[in-house]
Each structure stands twice: as structure tokens, then as C-alpha cells.
Write a protein that holds these residues in place. Structure first.
Motif, PDB file in Angstrom:
ATOM      1  N   SER A 106       0.807  -1.215   0.000  1.00 39.95           N
ATOM      2  CA  SER A 106       0.000   0.000   0.000  1.00 39.95           C
ATOM      3  C   SER A 106       0.845   1.272   0.000  1.00 39.95           C
ATOM      4  CB  SER A 106      -0.939   0.011   1.215  1.00 39.95           C
ATOM      5  OG  SER A 106      -0.202   0.191   2.420  1.00 39.95           O
ATOM      6  N   ARG A 107       2.116   1.174   0.282  1.00 41.92           N
ATOM      7  CA  ARG A 107       2.983   2.351   0.347  1.00 41.92           C
ATOM      8  C   ARG A 107       3.448   2.821  -1.028  1.00 41.92           C
ATOM      9  NH1 ARG A 107       6.443  -0.627   5.065  1.00 41.92           N
ATOM     10  NH2 ARG A 107       4.934  -0.337   6.771  1.00 41.92           N
ATOM     11  N   TYR A 108       3.160   2.034  -2.053  1.00 49.85           N
ATOM     12  CA  TYR A 108       3.617   2.386  -3.398  1.00 49.85           C
ATOM     13  C   TYR A 108       2.458   2.976  -4.207  1.00 49.85           C
ATOM     14  CZ  TYR A 108       7.562  -0.498  -2.034  1.00 49.85           C
ATOM     15  OH  TYR A 108       8.638  -1.015  -1.364  1.00 49.85           O
ATOM     16  N   PRO A 109       2.741   3.950  -5.061  1.00 46.24           N
ATOM     17  CA  PRO A 109       1.674   4.617  -5.832  1.00 46.24           C
ATOM     18  C   PRO A 109       1.223   3.790  -7.030  1.00 46.24           C
ATOM     19  CG  PRO A 109       3.801   5.561  -6.399  1.00 46.24           C
ATOM     20  CD  PRO A 109       4.068   4.559  -5.311  1.00 46.24           C
ATOM     21  N   ALA A 130      -5.459  -1.065   4.908  1.00 43.91           N
ATOM     22  CA  ALA A 130      -4.321  -0.223   4.517  1.00 43.91           C
ATOM     23  C   ALA A 130      -4.207  -0.130   3.003  1.00 43.91           C
ATOM     24  CB  ALA A 130      -3.035  -0.791   5.117  1.00 43.91           C
ATOM     25  N   PHE A 131      -4.407  -1.259   2.344  1.00 44.86           N
ATOM     26  CA  PHE A 131      -4.319  -1.324   0.882  1.00 44.86           C
ATOM     27  C   PHE A 131      -5.334  -0.378   0.238  1.00 44.86           C
ATOM     28  CE2 PHE A 131      -5.467  -3.163  -3.208  1.00 44.86           C
ATOM     29  CZ  PHE A 131      -4.258  -3.587  -3.741  1.00 44.86           C
ATOM     30  N   SER A 132      -6.579  -0.413   0.725  1.00 46.41           N
ATOM     31  CA  SER A 132      -7.656   0.349   0.091  1.00 46.41           C
ATOM     32  C   SER A 132      -7.531   1.848   0.339  1.00 46.41           C
ATOM     33  CB  SER A 132      -9.013  -0.147   0.596  1.00 46.41           C
ATOM     34  OG  SER A 132      -9.152   0.095   1.994  1.00 46.41           O
ATOM     35  N   ARG A 133      -6.832   2.243   1.391  1.00 42.23           N
ATOM     36  CA  ARG A 133      -6.694   3.676   1.655  1.00 42.23           C
ATOM     37  C   ARG A 133      -5.863   4.367   0.580  1.00 42.23           C
ATOM     38  NH1 ARG A 133      -6.839   2.244   7.308  1.00 42.23           N
ATOM     39  NH2 ARG A 133      -4.596   1.809   7.335  1.00 42.23           N
ATOM     40  N   ASN A 134      -4.879   3.671   0.037  1.00 40.77           N
ATOM     41  CA  ASN A 134      -3.979   4.283  -0.944  1.00 40.77           C
ATOM     42  C   ASN A 134      -4.194   3.776  -2.367  1.00 40.77           C
ATOM     43  OD1 ASN A 134      -2.611   5.853   1.007  1.00 40.77           O
ATOM     44  ND2 ASN A 134      -1.389   4.077   1.601  1.00 40.77           N
ATOM     45  N   ILE A 135      -4.745   2.594  -2.518  1.00 41.66           N
ATOM     46  CA  ILE A 135      -4.996   2.029  -3.852  1.00 41.66           C
ATOM     47  C   ILE A 135      -6.501   1.941  -4.026  1.00 41.66           C
ATOM     48  CG2 ILE A 135      -4.617   0.064  -5.384  1.00 41.66           C
ATOM     49  CD1 ILE A 135      -2.070  -0.530  -3.822  1.00 41.66           C
ATOM     50  N   THR A 136      -7.054   2.885  -4.752  1.00 46.30           N
ATOM     51  CA  THR A 136      -8.510   3.037  -4.848  1.00 46.30           C
ATOM     52  C   THR A 136      -9.058   2.632  -6.216  1.00 46.30           C
ATOM     53  OG1 THR A 136      -8.262   5.341  -5.544  1.00 46.30           O
ATOM     54  CG2 THR A 136      -8.466   4.921  -3.178  1.00 46.30           C
ATOM     55  N   THR A 137      -8.230   1.986  -7.021  1.00 46.31           N
ATOM     56  CA  THR A 137      -8.622   1.681  -8.407  1.00 46.31           C
ATOM     57  C   THR A 137      -9.074   0.239  -8.601  1.00 46.31           C
ATOM     58  OG1 THR A 137      -6.267   1.297  -8.849  1.00 46.31           O
ATOM     59  CG2 THR A 137      -7.153   3.456  -9.424  1.00 46.31           C
ATOM     60  N   SER A 158     -16.878  -4.781   0.800  1.00 47.61           N
ATOM     61  CA  SER A 158     -17.811  -3.862   0.146  1.00 47.61           C
ATOM     62  C   SER A 158     -17.508  -2.409   0.494  1.00 47.61           C
ATOM     63  CB  SER A 158     -19.253  -4.205   0.528  1.00 47.61           C
ATOM     64  OG  SER A 158     -19.486  -3.956   1.908  1.00 47.61           O
ATOM     65  N   HIS A 159     -17.048  -2.153   1.708  1.00 48.35           N
ATOM     66  CA  HIS A 159     -16.744  -0.779   2.118  1.00 48.35           C
ATOM     67  C   HIS A 159     -15.394  -0.310   1.590  1.00 48.35           C
ATOM     68  CE1 HIS A 159     -19.626  -1.421   5.756  1.00 48.35           C
ATOM     69  NE2 HIS A 159     -20.276  -1.110   4.643  1.00 48.35           N
ATOM     70  N   CYS A 160     -14.422  -1.218   1.506  1.00 49.55           N
ATOM     71  CA  CYS A 160     -13.075  -0.839   1.058  1.00 49.55           C
ATOM     72  C   CYS A 160     -13.000  -0.626  -0.453  1.00 49.55           C
ATOM     73  CB  CYS A 160     -12.068  -1.919   1.458  1.00 49.55           C
ATOM     74  SG  CYS A 160     -11.654  -1.953   3.209  1.00 49.55           S
ATOM     75  N   PHE A 161     -13.800  -1.380  -1.202  1.00 48.07           N
ATOM     76  CA  PHE A 161     -13.663  -1.349  -2.663  1.00 48.07           C
ATOM     77  C   PHE A 161     -15.011  -1.073  -3.324  1.00 48.07           C
ATOM     78  CE2 PHE A 161     -10.543  -4.504  -1.006  1.00 48.07           C
ATOM     79  CZ  PHE A 161      -9.401  -3.740  -1.218  1.00 48.07           C
ATOM     80  N   PRO A 162     -15.465   0.156  -3.276  1.00 48.34           N
ATOM     81  CA  PRO A 162     -16.782   0.492  -3.841  1.00 48.34           C
ATOM     82  C   PRO A 162     -16.838   0.399  -5.362  1.00 48.34           C
ATOM     83  CG  PRO A 162     -15.615   2.475  -3.162  1.00 48.34           C
ATOM     84  CD  PRO A 162     -14.812   1.322  -2.652  1.00 48.34           C
ATOM     85  N   LEU A 163     -15.668   0.357  -6.028  1.00 52.46           N
ATOM     86  CA  LEU A 163     -15.645   0.282  -7.488  1.00 52.46           C
ATOM     87  C   LEU A 163     -15.588  -1.164  -7.998  1.00 52.46           C
ATOM     88  CD1 LEU A 163     -13.141   3.181  -8.347  1.00 52.46           C
ATOM     89  CD2 LEU A 163     -15.640   3.268  -8.198  1.00 52.46           C
TER      90      LEU A 163
END
Length: 550
Positions: A106-109, A130-137, A158-163
Motif C-alpha cells: 500500500s505504500r507504493y503509488p 491499509a491497501f484500500s486507503r492508498n490504492i482506490t482503483t 464492500s466498504h473498502c472497494f466500492p468500485l
């Protein structure tokens, strides 16, 4: 190019910048060259990356997927800054602490769209947060073969990955909490849901109905081998999603009948293009009802279905003539005349699977080749073996026009196949890319070599159990061959040396129970096949040693 070479320039006067291409041009070239060969990209990119720093930078950008094993974890701080365009991350082979790994990732863009977390003991909740906070795609999440899954896990997903558009929860061993309290679990963008392989009572009709009600854009639903789903539950759920395009279900009935409620729900899916009823008890009424409604089916899978007859499948195929992929594996009632009749409706057929249809002979193959001009794949493994009385005269095949569209041919388990037969097939199907001749005991290495000479595009060859095959005769280049299965054949060290010199592009080699193979033969393959990724057989443990020193 930056500059054109002047007609007055000598080779000694040409500056290095005259031959310079910018990164975008090279990237286009690399994509064009390797676009149709995804399996080979990794090896070729590795070779290109050694040319210079520019090629290394370009090939790093072109890598889109990464599979992480436990030893790889130590290199992540070096890998992720290099492969900045990764979109797919596979952790299904990682058996360390997944939570810590996801936190580190999660620390990488990164702009990942697909994550595979299969084969874990449970859902790594802390890591996913942690993963979903920075990787939202992320749009695809695969969580197959999870030992324990709870409602709180699904709420978290369901909450972490709405897409999320694709969710695979297949083959989960236990769901620890019932549906109560999970009404906030919503996947608003979900298009594909796989719940196959659930044999526990918690994955029931209520679960399925909840998913379907709260997934407005759901197009593909996979429900194979879900023993606690009833016909009524499936019918009610798919009524909630009338825009389904693909449905895979395993129908279970205590009285052996398909309910009218379920039939009405199925035929109401006016956009349905793919229907998979594998291992279900179905009826001619169901097939006739689908035919009457004129569903736009392009793919029909009835693998090992029972309860229906030729009348039912004839009714459907005679009216749904746009089917491109047909799977009737295990249809014991089919005979050659049936296939000859049905083949007249196969004007758009691209692939057909008739394996384990025990009454079919070479006549069925003859009719498919004659009447189905769009067919690119034929699977007739383990159909009726011919003998001296019912074998077809292969002079009929010799009179056929070449069929360049056929790419895959599966004829495993046929004792009637001889060298002369496969040579004839090679002349008819020169563009074969996959040839499966497993357990064909009457073919030899000489016959196989003749096929490989004529079918120079073959990428995968399965000779499992062909005891008469050694391939000592191979003394020509077979540049396209990537996968070769020689398990249970007579290959030895000498054969492996010849194969390795001729098939230097091999990616995968299977040598299970090849008792004539020793260390020396394996070393020939490792030395002469630089792209080799996998070798399986009695010496597989030694291969890992050689791979590390390759």
C-alpha cells in the motif's frame, strides 16, 4: 528517426543519434511484436532489458502483472518502483503473513485493478484496510479457496472497494456468521459474481437474493455446485436481475423435475448470451422453452447434464443458430447421425466439445469438418475408438479443401489414430496451434515429426501416454512450440537433447513418469531452452536447483 542519413555520409560519419528512437516508438514496437504472445512476454522482455538501460526502462513500464511468492517479498522495495504500470497482483502463491505484505504494498503509488488473494486461511482484514486507503482503483477481487469467510469480511470488502466489478468467492470452506446484520453489504458496481463450490448451509437462497437485489449492474452470475441453493431461490434471485448476460448454475431437484417457476425465470433473461448448466438434471421442456423464446445464446454448456434427449437439444439448436461455443461433453445418447444432423445448424460455431460421447466415431469428425466452416476448435477426446470394421477411409479426408481456421484439435484416447491419420489431418489443418493426442498408442515419433513439419504454428502438443513416441527423429526447428507434454512416453536423455535443440522456445515441459530421463537429459533442456519456466516429472526437485543456476 531524428535525422535522415545524407547520401554523402559514409558509415564512419554516421552519428549514433541518427539511429535513435524515442521511448514511445520502441514501446510501440515491443507491444506490436509481443501483442499476440502474452505467455512469452516475460522471457522476451528479460532478453530485451539486457540490451541497454533504455530498453530496461521501457520493458519495466510494459509489465502489467506480478505474481508474488514468499522469496519475492524481500525484493518488493526494488520491484514496485520499477514496474510502475502494474495493474494485476497475484498473491495466491504467497504463504507468509499476507496482512504485512498488503500494508507494505500500500505504500507504493500503484493503480492496481485486479488482486488475487486465493488460497489463504482467512481474509487479511488489516492489510486490506491499509491497501484500500492508498490504492482506490481496484475493480476485480479474487478470494477463492479461503478457509474461513465471515459476514464482517464481506462488509469490509464492500466498504473498502466500492468500485468492485468482479468478485470471486468460490470454494470457500465455511462462512462463520449467517446473513443477519449484513444488509449494509452492497456492491453497487458489481458485474460478475462467482459463488461456486459452496457446500455449507450458510450460502443459501437468502444470500443469493441479497447479492442480486443490491447489485444493479450484475451481468454474470456463477453458481456451480452450490448444494444449498434451491430452484425456487435461484428463480427468485435471477428475477431481480433480468439484464443478466451470463448464467452458470447447477440445478438440483429432489423429484427430478425442473420447476415451471425456474423455467419462466430463465427464459425471461432476454439478454442471455451464455448459459452453463453443467452437471445438472435438465429436461427437454427446458431446452424447448429456451428455443421458443429465442434467447440470443452464443455459448451453451451442458457438460455431463442428464435427463434430456436428442429431441430437446435438436429443438434448441435448430432455432438458436447463432451459438458459437457448444459443450455437450458426456452426452451418451448422441450418435453419428445426430451430429451430422446438428452440424447443419452450426454456421456460426467456433468451438465444440463432444468428448466422452461414447457412441461417436470418425464420421462425426468428418461431418464437423465438412459443414462447420467457422470451427476453430474440436474436442473429441475419448469418443468411440474405431476398428477395422467401422473405421473411416481416410481417403475421404484427403479430398477435403484445406481448413485454415481450425486452431485446436483434441483427439485423445483413440487407438484408431495412426501415423497416416495424423499426417492427413496435418495437411488439412495446417494452422493448428494446439494438438492433443493423449493416450493414442498407435502413433510414433516419426508421425509426430511429420505433423510438426507441416503444422509449423503449433504452440501446445500433448502426447501424454503415447508409449511409442521418442522423438529421436526431430532434427528441424520447431520455433513456436511452448508447451510439450511427454509424460508416460518413451523419451530418454537422447530424445531430450534433440528436443531441446529443436524447441528452444519451450516454456513448459511435462515429463511425469518418464523413466528413461536422467540428470543429463534435464541439463540439456535447461541449457538449450532459455525461456523455460516449468518442468514437471520425476526429477522436478532437481529442476528447482538447476533453475536457480540457469
Amino acid at each position: 528517426m531524428k535525422r535522415k542519413r545524407s547520401s554523402l555520409q559514409t558509415p564512419q560519419q554516421i552519428d549514433s543519434t541518427d539511429l535513435y528512437l524515442d521511448d514511445y516508438c520502441w514501446e510501440y514496437v515491443f507491444k506490436f511484436v509481443f501483442n499476440d504472445d502474452d505467455d512469452d512476454r516475460g522471457s522476451d522482455f528479460k532478453s530485451l532489458s539486457l540490451v541497454n538501460k533504455q530498453f530496461l526502462s521501457i520493458t519495466n513500464r510494459l509489465r502489467l502483472s506480478l505474481t508474488v511468492w514468499k522469496p519475492t517479498c524481500r525484493l518488493l522495495s526494488r520491484l514496485f518502483p520499477r514496474f510502475i504500470n502494474l495493474i494485476c497482483l497475484d498473491l495466491s502463491c504467497y504463504h507468509g503473513v499476507v496482512n504485512n505484505l498488503l500494508v507494505q504494498i500500500s505504500r507504493y503509488p500503484l493503480k492496481l485493478t485486479k488482486l488475487n488473494l486465493s488460497n489463504q486461511r482467512n481474509i487479511p482484514a488489516r492489510g486490506l484496510r491499509a491497501f484500500s486507503r492508498n490504492i482506490t482503483t481496484l475493480t476485480s477481487l479474487i478470494c477463492s479457496n479461503i478457509a474461513s469467510l465471515s459476514v464482517s469480511d464481506l462488509l469490509l470488502i464492500s466498504h473498502c472497494f466500492p468500485l468492485l466489478q468482479e468478485l470471486d468467492l468460490s470454494n470457500t470452506y465455511s462462512i462463520s456468521v449467517k446473513l443477519n446484520g449484513s444488509m449494509s453489504m452492497v456492491f453497487p458496481k458489481l458485474r460478475k459474481l462467482n459463488l461456486s463450490g459452496h457446500i455449507n448451509r450458510y450460502m443459501n437462497d437468502a444470500w443469493l437474493l441479497h447479492f442480486c437485489k443490491n447489485s444493479e449492474f450484475l451481468e454474470e452470475l456463477v453458481l456451480l455446485l452450490c448444494s444449498f441453493l434451491t430452484q425456487h431461490g435461484i428463480a427468485s434471485a435471477i428475477r431481480e436481475r433480468p439484464t443478466l448476460k451470463s448464467l452458470s448454475i447447477h440445478l438440483i431437484s429432489s423429484n427430478g423435475n425442473i420447476s415451471s417457476h425456474l423455467i419462466d425465470s430463465l427464459v425471461s433473461l432476454k439478454d442471455l448470451v451464455c448459459l452453463d448448466l453443467s452437471y445438472s438434471r435438465i429436461s427437454d421442456d427446458l431446452l424447448s422453452s429456451i428455443a421458443t423464446r429465442g434467447l440470443p445464446l452464443k455459448k451453451l454448456v451442458l457438460q455431463y447434464c442428464y435427463g434430456y434427449s436428442y429431441a430437446g437439444i435438436f429443438s434448441l439448436l435448430s432455432k438458436c443458430q447463432c451459438i458459437q461455443h457448444l459443450d455437450l461433453q458426456g452426452a451418451d445418447f448422441l450418435n453419428d447421425q445426430h451430429v451430422i444432423n446438428l452440424s447443419l445448424f452450426f454456421g456460426h460455431l467456433v468451438s465444440i466439445n463432444l468428448s466422452n460421447c461414447k457412441m461417436l466415431t470418425q464420421l462425426s469428425l468428418l461431418s464437423l469438418v465438412s459443414n462447420c466452416l467457422s470451427l476453430s476448435e474440436i474436442n473429441m477426446n475419448y469418443t468411440k475408438s474405431g476398428n477395422g470394421r467401422d473405421a473411416v477411409n481416410y481417403n475421404f479426408f484427403k479430398d477435403f479443401v484445406v481448413s485454415p481456421q481450425l486452431k485446436s484439435l483434441h483427439l485423445g484416447g483413440h487407438s484408431w489414430l495412426t501415423d497416416e491419420c495424423i499426417k492427413t489431418f496435418a495437411s488439412i489443418f495446417p494452422n493448428l496451434e494446439l494438438l492433443d493426442l493423449r493416450l493414442c498408442h498407435n502413433i510414433s515419433g516419426e508421425g509426430i515429426c511429420q505433423v510438426l513439419r507441416r503444422c509449423c504454428k503449433i504452440r501446445e502438443l500433448n502426447l501424454y501416454g503415447c508409449s511409442g513416441v521418442k522423438l529421436h527423429e526431430m532434427n528441424f526447428e520447431v520455433s513456436k512450440l511452448k508447451v510439450l507434454n511427454l509424460s508416460l512416453t518413451s523419451v530418454d536423455n537422447e530424445a531430450l537433447y534433440v528436443i531441446s535443440k529443436s524447441c528452444s522456445g519451450l516454456l513448459r515441459l511435462l515429463l511425469v513418469e518418464c523413466n528413461g530421463v536422467r540428470k543429463k537429459g534435464i541439463m540439456h533442456v535447461v541449457k538449450n531452452c532459455p525461456k523455460l519456466r516449468e518442468i514437471k516429472g520425476v526429477l522436478w526437485t532437481r529442476w528447482w536447483y538447476y533453475q536457480g543456476h540457469h
